[in-house]
Write an enzyme that holds these catalytic residues in place. Structure first.
Site, PDB file in Angstrom:
ATOM      1  CB  CYS A 111      26.081  45.885  25.411  1.00 18.46           C
ATOM      2  SG  CYS A 111      26.177  46.585  27.039  1.00 18.46           S
ATOM      3  NE  ARG A 154      28.318  41.778  21.631  1.00 23.47           N
ATOM      4  CZ  ARG A 154      29.506  41.924  21.077  1.00 23.47           C
ATOM      5  NH1 ARG A 154      30.037  40.923  20.415  1.00 23.47           N
ATOM      6  NH2 ARG A 154      30.164  43.049  21.157  1.00 23.47           N
ATOM      7  CD1 TRP A 174      28.786  42.178  31.630  1.00 26.72           C
ATOM      8  CD2 TRP A 174      29.858  44.133  31.450  1.00 26.72           C
ATOM      9  NE1 TRP A 174      29.865  42.147  32.482  1.00 26.72           N
ATOM     10  CE2 TRP A 174      30.549  43.330  32.394  1.00 26.72           C
ATOM     11  CE3 TRP A 174      30.352  45.414  31.183  1.00 26.72           C
ATOM     12  CZ2 TRP A 174      31.692  43.768  33.050  1.00 26.72           C
ATOM     13  CZ3 TRP A 174      31.494  45.845  31.837  1.00 26.72           C
ATOM     14  CH2 TRP A 174      32.150  45.018  32.759  1.00 26.72           C
ATOM     15  CG  ASN A 229      28.658  47.244  22.796  1.00 28.60           C
ATOM     16  OD1 ASN A 229      29.118  47.268  23.935  1.00 28.60           O
ATOM     17  ND2 ASN A 229      29.194  46.511  21.833  1.00 28.60           N
ATOM     18  N   GLY A 230      29.127  50.236  24.597  1.00 26.86           N
ATOM     19  CA  GLY A 230      30.349  51.042  24.713  1.00 26.86           C
ATOM     20  C   GLY A 230      30.239  51.963  25.908  1.00 26.86           C
ATOM     21  CD  GLU A 257      43.433  30.096  29.813  1.00 29.28           C
ATOM     22  OE1 GLU A 257      43.755  31.218  30.222  1.00 29.28           O
ATOM     23  OE2 GLU A 257      42.331  29.857  29.307  1.00 29.28           O
ATOM     24  CE  LYS A 259      38.985  29.806  30.575  1.00 32.00           C
ATOM     25  NZ  LYS A 259      39.794  30.404  29.577  1.00 32.00           N
ATOM     26  CD  GLU A 265      36.818  32.750  32.390  1.00 31.83           C
ATOM     27  OE1 GLU A 265      37.628  32.211  31.652  1.00 31.83           O
ATOM     28  OE2 GLU A 265      36.229  33.798  32.076  1.00 31.83           O
ATOM     29  CG  HIS A 275      60.951  32.886  47.628  1.00 32.63           C
ATOM     30  ND1 HIS A 275      62.148  32.962  48.291  1.00 32.63           N
ATOM     31  CD2 HIS A 275      61.154  32.053  46.582  1.00 32.63           C
ATOM     32  CE1 HIS A 275      63.047  32.215  47.666  1.00 32.63           C
ATOM     33  NE2 HIS A 275      62.474  31.650  46.617  1.00 32.63           N
ATOM     34  CE  LYS A 307      33.978  34.329  23.704  1.00 33.98           C
ATOM     35  NZ  LYS A 307      34.780  33.375  24.477  1.00 33.98           N
TER      36      LYS A 307
HETATM   37  C1  F6R Z   1      38.721  34.145  29.646  1.00 33.92           C
HETATM   38  C2  F6R Z   1      38.489  34.997  28.500  1.00 33.92           C
HETATM   39  C3  F6R Z   1      39.065  36.358  28.511  1.00 33.92           C
HETATM   40  C4  F6R Z   1      39.507  36.784  27.099  1.00 33.92           C
HETATM   41  C5  F6R Z   1      39.956  38.246  27.118  1.00 33.92           C
HETATM   42  C6  F6R Z   1      40.475  38.687  25.766  1.00 33.92           C
HETATM   43  O1  F6R Z   1      38.173  32.873  29.463  1.00 33.92           O
HETATM   44  O2  F6R Z   1      37.806  34.634  27.559  1.00 33.92           O
HETATM   45  O3  F6R Z   1      40.104  36.461  29.421  1.00 33.92           O
HETATM   46  O4  F6R Z   1      40.548  35.964  26.687  1.00 33.92           O
HETATM   47  O5  F6R Z   1      38.889  39.050  27.491  1.00 33.92           O
HETATM   48  O6  F6R Z   1      39.488  38.594  24.782  1.00 33.92           O
HETATM   49  P1  F6R Z   1      39.866  38.617  23.253  1.00 33.92           P
HETATM   50  O7  F6R Z   1      40.672  37.406  22.964  1.00 33.92           O
HETATM   51  O8  F6R Z   1      38.548  38.625  22.539  1.00 33.92           O
HETATM   52  O9  F6R Z   1      40.652  39.873  23.018  1.00 33.92           O
END
Ligand code: F6R
Length: 605
Positions: free
Chosen positions: A2, A27, A75, A99-100, A478, A482, A485, A501, A600
């Site tokens: 948010c 966000r 969000w 937000n929260g 990783e 990527k 997502e 296994h 994010k």
């Molecule tokens: C994936 C991604 C997330 C963040 C995770 C932690 O591409 O961006 O997995 O890495 O939400 O976020 P931070 O680093 O802000 O604590």
């Protein structure tokens, strides 16, 4: 999660709020709304599901200019994606964005007899009505009372119908920054919304009430005593938050990695050795510990996994990596001899923050690796190592991952030096190789068309596997995240030797396998595992180092990275993995920067 913005001042608030929401959209992008304070204290609410662009269209017919308003991009947590659940919420005289998560919203609904009043399913509207119930004409007093009733995390921005031109705000955990400028007063979830107007800002301290007028920003503690905010200076410019000719933020951020690495490493190099004097991290932090506990979420946790694979064999002490949301509910084996390293791009991830607080309660020393200056995790850690990636706007993390790794590699090198596992010459050599990873990343960015071409073998497939051993396995995790997502291809990372296994049952001609084999010590073993999947018909994309001999027929496609030493292969490999995901998403015509269901900065549990 948010995005919030509030503005009061001489300019057109509608324009400022809509522009700010576009900046904050990463966000959360389920729905968006604004509340404008019009003539005669009339409040105009405009709310739309979908992206901010829908809201912008919905605002086109507003011709009257307003000089004070609130905006929100959502969000969804409580309640579906509907107009009713979209913020701002209006409860009597109170207009509120949030937000929260308010955890006790059910109880509050009963305690404050709100049944019948609520128009939405959100916890936020409950908070708005509780505030309305407590309000007797003095906003700050009512806000101070409100927070004593709430459990959970929040940043709220509020207007009161009978206080036109004023905005109030308060936060607990969830982020808020504010600024006063000649163009008026601003408050927002993060700096990207403020940067067009100012370079000076402050982080709203937790449990402090903010009052914005068009002339000034006032900060009060909960006893309503006025406080002086601590002004900070922004260390990046607006360009950093723009696409600058790139089709997506993600591609731009992939390209920014070599510079981001330089910004993180070079200021901390003294005579070729890592030096944290300016970060005020004394050597005893690295010496006086008998184990390292790394805690983070998602990509940041994967950076921790790669760092662990480097640290433990070098330092010869236990190095453990934990997922923050698990760690915080365990009874972790950490104590005052544990160095707890917290990794977070945003510095606001709620589980990571809770893990930090838990570690501190066990007496551990805490060092955070954080990108956002002044964020809660940075402020609450004993020591902070800022990464200098600049703002990361794409939801999928790229440059933040590389700089987290660079910072952790430097920590590892310094630890090895002060714990006498490295001579000065060895540490210098390590740092030289770390710097060599910068041109190696550039080389892989140059080869992006090669990666673009290979995704045709992925985009029509429902599943993919990433396999590797040791450090390569950490990179695979990783790579799979990527791809999942942003391309919505189900991807699994597997330790190459573990596949047989059980999981190898899933390998068919329809399942491409991205095999990473950059580590000399396990190279032949990984090649054997690749043969095993090849024998089951898998299409194999092999990522390896230049000079590593691979027999014909082992892989369908091979991409080689420059040989900069096994421990440093993560940097060029990361670029390739990011580009694979990027081009797969583009190839499927998806929303690369704002993938579905995500946002994010995860400020909910
Ligand atoms: C994936 C991604 C997330 C963040 C995770 C932690 O591409 O961006 O997995 O890495 O939400 O976020 P931070 O680093 O802000 O604590």
């Amino acid at each position: 999660m948010c995005g919030i913005i509030g503005y009061t001042g001489p300019l057109d608030s509608k324009k400022i709020l809509l522009e700010g929401l576009s900046q904050l959209e990463y966000r959360g992008y389920d729905s968006a709304g604004i509340a404008l304070c019009m003539e005669n204290s009339r409040i105009q609410l405009v709310r739309h599901t979908g992206k901010v662009s829908n809201l912008k269209k919905g605002c086109e017919e507003i011709s009257q200019v307003s000089h004070c308003g609130l905006g929100h991009t959502r969000w969804a947590t409580h309640g579906g994606v509907t107009t009713e659940n979209t913020h701002p919420h209006k409860a009597g005289r109170v207009i509120l964005v949030h937000n929260g998560i308010i955890e006790n919203y059910h109880q509050l609904t009963t305690d404050f007899h709100l049944e019948g009043k609520l128009l939405s399913e959100t916890d936020s509207e409950v908070a708005a009505w509780v505030l309305e119930s407590l309000y007797d004409g003095n906003p700050a007093e009512a806000i101070s009372k409100l927070v004593s009733h709430l459990k959970g995390s929040y940043s709220f921005c509020m207007m009161f119908e009978d206080h036109p031109g004023e905005i109030y705000a308060i936060r607990n955990v969830s982020p808020l920054v504010a600024a006063y400028t000649h163009s008026g007063s601003f408050v927002a979830s993060d700096l990207t919304a403020l940067i067009p107007y100012t370079r000076q800002y402050f982080v709203v301290p937790e449990d402090h009430i903010l009052r914005l007028t068009s002339y000034k920003v006032h900060l009060y503690d909960l006893d309503l005593k006025e406080q002086e905010p601590e002004i900070l200076e922004v260390n990046w410019n607006m360009d950093a938050a723009m696409k600058n000719g790139f089709p997506h933020f993600m591609l731009k951020e992939i390209h920014e990695q070599p510079d981001a690495l330089k910004n993180t490493i070079l200021p901390r190099l003294a005579k070729g050795l890592p030096d944290f004097t300016d970060d005020q991290i004394p050597d005893y932090v690295f010496k006086d510990c008998n184990q390292v506990q790394i805690v983070a979420c998602g990509t940041a946790m994967h950076a921790g996994m790669a760092a662990r694979a480097l640290m433990e064999p070098l330092l010869r002490i236990p190095v453990t990596v934990s997922i923050a949301s698990e760690f915080r509910y365990e009874d972790p084996l950490v104590d005052d001899k544990t160095l707890v390293i917290i990794i977070s791009q945003s510095g606001e991830t709620i589980d990571t923050l809770a893990a930090l607080r838990l570690a501190k309660s066990y007496g551990s020393r805490t060092l955070s690796v954080v990108n956002v200056k002044g964020s809660t995790i940075a402020r609450e850690s004993d020591y902070v190592l800022y990464t200098h990636a600049g703002p990361e706007i794409a939801v999928a993390s790229t440059k933040a991952y590389s700089v987290q790794l660079a910072a952790l590699y430097m920590v590892c090198c310094r630890m090895a030096l002060v714990r006498e596992k490295y001579s000065v010459a060895e540490a210098e050599d390590f740092m030289k190789k770390l710097l060599d990873s910068i041109p190696a990343m550039e080389a892989m960015i140059e080869k992006r068309d090669m990666v673009k071409a290979l995704v045709t073998h992925l985009i029509n497939k429902p599943d993919a596997f990433f396999i590797g051993r040791g450090l390569d396995y950490a990179f695979s995790l990783e790579g799979a995240l990527k791809l999942k997502e942003i391309s919505y291809i189900h991807a699994e990372a597997y330790a190459a030797g573990e596949l047989k296994h059980g999981t190898i049952a899933l390998i068919t001609q329809e399942v491409p396998v991205i095999a990473i084999a950059t580590q000399e010590n396990v190279f032949l073993k990984t090649i054997s595992n690749i043969r095993e999947v090849k024998a089951r018909g898998a299409f194999v994309i092999l990522l390896t180092k230049e000079g590593m001999n691979v027999e014909p027929g082992i892989a369908d496609i091979q991409i080689s990275i420059p040989d900069i030493g096994d421990r440093f292969t993560v940097f060029p490999i990361a670029v390739v993995l990011q580009l694979i995901a990027y081009y797969a998403s583009v190839g499927k015509n998806l929303d690369v920067d704002q993938p579905r269901n995500l946002a994010k900065s995860v400020t909910v549990e």
